[in-house]
Write a protein that holds these residues in place. Structure first.
Motif, PDB file in Angstrom:
ATOM      1  N   GLN A  41      81.978   2.540  21.434  1.00 19.67           N
ATOM      2  CA  GLN A  41      80.513   2.534  21.391  1.00 19.67           C
ATOM      3  C   GLN A  41      80.004   3.017  20.034  1.00 19.67           C
ATOM      4  OE1 GLN A  41      78.058   5.336  21.839  1.00 19.67           O
ATOM      5  NE2 GLN A  41      76.299   4.101  22.412  1.00 19.67           N
ATOM      6  N   ARG A  45      77.736   0.486  17.475  1.00 26.96           N
ATOM      7  CA  ARG A  45      76.367   0.828  17.061  1.00 26.96           C
ATOM      8  C   ARG A  45      76.268   1.111  15.573  1.00 26.96           C
ATOM      9  NH1 ARG A  45      74.819   6.291  20.157  1.00 26.96           N
ATOM     10  NH2 ARG A  45      72.797   5.686  19.295  1.00 26.96           N
ATOM     11  N   ASP A  54      74.306 -11.507  21.632  1.00 28.04           N
ATOM     12  CA  ASP A  54      73.291 -12.144  22.472  1.00 28.04           C
ATOM     13  C   ASP A  54      73.514 -11.871  23.953  1.00 28.04           C
ATOM     14  OD1 ASP A  54      71.811 -13.588  20.364  1.00 28.04           O
ATOM     15  OD2 ASP A  54      73.688 -14.689  20.117  1.00 28.04           O
ATOM     16  N   CYS A  72      78.520  -0.284  25.496  1.00 32.37           N
ATOM     17  CA  CYS A  72      77.284  -1.015  25.181  1.00 32.37           C
ATOM     18  C   CYS A  72      76.029  -0.292  25.645  1.00 32.37           C
ATOM     19  CB  CYS A  72      77.341  -2.410  25.802  1.00 32.37           C
ATOM     20  SG  CYS A  72      78.730  -3.399  25.233  1.00 32.37           S
ATOM     21  N   HIS A  74      74.081   1.660  24.255  1.00 27.63           N
ATOM     22  CA  HIS A  74      73.007   1.769  23.262  1.00 27.63           C
ATOM     23  C   HIS A  74      72.155   0.504  23.195  1.00 27.63           C
ATOM     24  CE1 HIS A  74      76.513  -0.071  21.403  1.00 27.63           C
ATOM     25  NE2 HIS A  74      75.739  -0.581  20.466  1.00 27.63           N
ATOM     26  N   TRP A  75      72.616  -0.586  23.803  1.00 27.50           N
ATOM     27  CA  TRP A  75      71.831  -1.816  23.845  1.00 27.50           C
ATOM     28  C   TRP A  75      71.159  -1.962  25.212  1.00 27.50           C
ATOM     29  CZ3 TRP A  75      76.928  -4.149  21.966  1.00 27.50           C
ATOM     30  CH2 TRP A  75      76.963  -4.190  20.573  1.00 27.50           C
ATOM     31  N   GLU A  76      69.998  -2.524  25.227  1.00 30.38           N
ATOM     32  CA  GLU A  76      69.331  -2.805  26.501  1.00 30.38           C
ATOM     33  C   GLU A  76      69.681  -4.230  26.911  1.00 30.38           C
ATOM     34  OE1 GLU A  76      65.185  -1.933  26.278  1.00 30.38           O
ATOM     35  OE2 GLU A  76      65.510   0.198  25.886  1.00 30.38           O
ATOM     36  N   ILE A  77      70.953  -4.430  27.236  1.00 30.60           N
ATOM     37  CA  ILE A  77      71.457  -5.742  27.619  1.00 30.60           C
ATOM     38  C   ILE A  77      72.132  -5.616  28.980  1.00 30.60           C
ATOM     39  CG2 ILE A  77      73.053  -7.620  27.051  1.00 30.60           C
ATOM     40  CD1 ILE A  77      72.774  -6.943  24.132  1.00 30.60           C
TER      41      ILE A  77
END
Length: 212
Positions: A41, A45, A54, A72, A74-77
């Motif tokens: 992570q 980042r 994507d 992941c 730290h991503w809003e996915i």
């Protein structure tokens, strides 16, 4: 239009550490595996990781999905979980020691293996290969021109490596597939596969020590 894929092996589990066949058994990460995922992570980042992401896609087994969730966060996915990305099913052999069943491990076939033989409740190597490659080609078509982060298993990575390098299912592989290693490849609109880079571990200082 090519789809770019970064394929990552899950972090370590207790069964990895003692060399037990996992297959479809839903084994969680151990603390080492969680530390590996946290280190990953930090790398993902950082400016050193340049692949635009994507979509994040994972095997539905928790050792892969937990690695994805930690790495992941730290991503809003939303992480999409796909059964087709599972490790090879070893049926009644799951839970046994690799050495006890005469294997190098689930990610290392050899030329003595019948690629069409499936143990009770499991998959043959040919069935496994067909599933894995079909899954990736489906992802490439569904995400044409996009960049994907995919979390899966050693056996899955082995099948992709064999496709990229035109290696037979029974051919010996001389390199290890390490936990949380990164593997980059592309699949174009005509379903041509090409490798970008392989077996990267920029986030783990102990990578060389682990290659045993």
């Amino acid at each position: 239009m090519s789809t770019s894929i970064c394929l990552i092996r899950h972090g370590e589990t207790a069964w990895n550490a003692v060399r037990r066949l996992q297959g479809w058994q839903d084994i969680e990460l151990n603390e080492t595996g969680r530390e590996q995922a946290r280190a990953l992570q930090n790398y993902l980042r950082s400016p050193a990781f340049r692949l635009p992401v994507d979509a994040v896609i994972s095997s539905d087994l928790q050792r892969a999905s937990e690695t994805a969730a930690i790495a992941c966060q730290h991503w809003e996915i939303e992480i999409q979980q796909i059964r087709g990305l599972r490790e090879r099913g070893f049926g009644t052999l799951e839970g046994q020691a690799w050495d006890a069943v005469g294997r190098h491990g689930p990610d290392q076939p050899d030329d003595s293996v019948d690629i069409d033989y499936a143990v009770e409740g499991g998959e043959s190597l040919r069935q496994f290969q067909t599933r894995v490659l079909g899954c990736f080609e489906g992802l490439a078509q569904a995400h044409a021109g996009k960049s994907l982060l995919v979390f899966a298993h050693g056996g899955v990575i082995d099948m992709v490596w064999r496709k990229l390098n035109q290696q037979a299912l029974g051919a010996k592989r001389t390199h290890a597939i390490l936990n949380t290693s990164l593997n980059f490849f592309n699949i174009d609109a005509d379903l041509n596969w090409s490798c970008t880079s392989w077996g990267q571990l920029p986030h783990l200082d102990t990578a060389l020590d682990e290659q045993t």
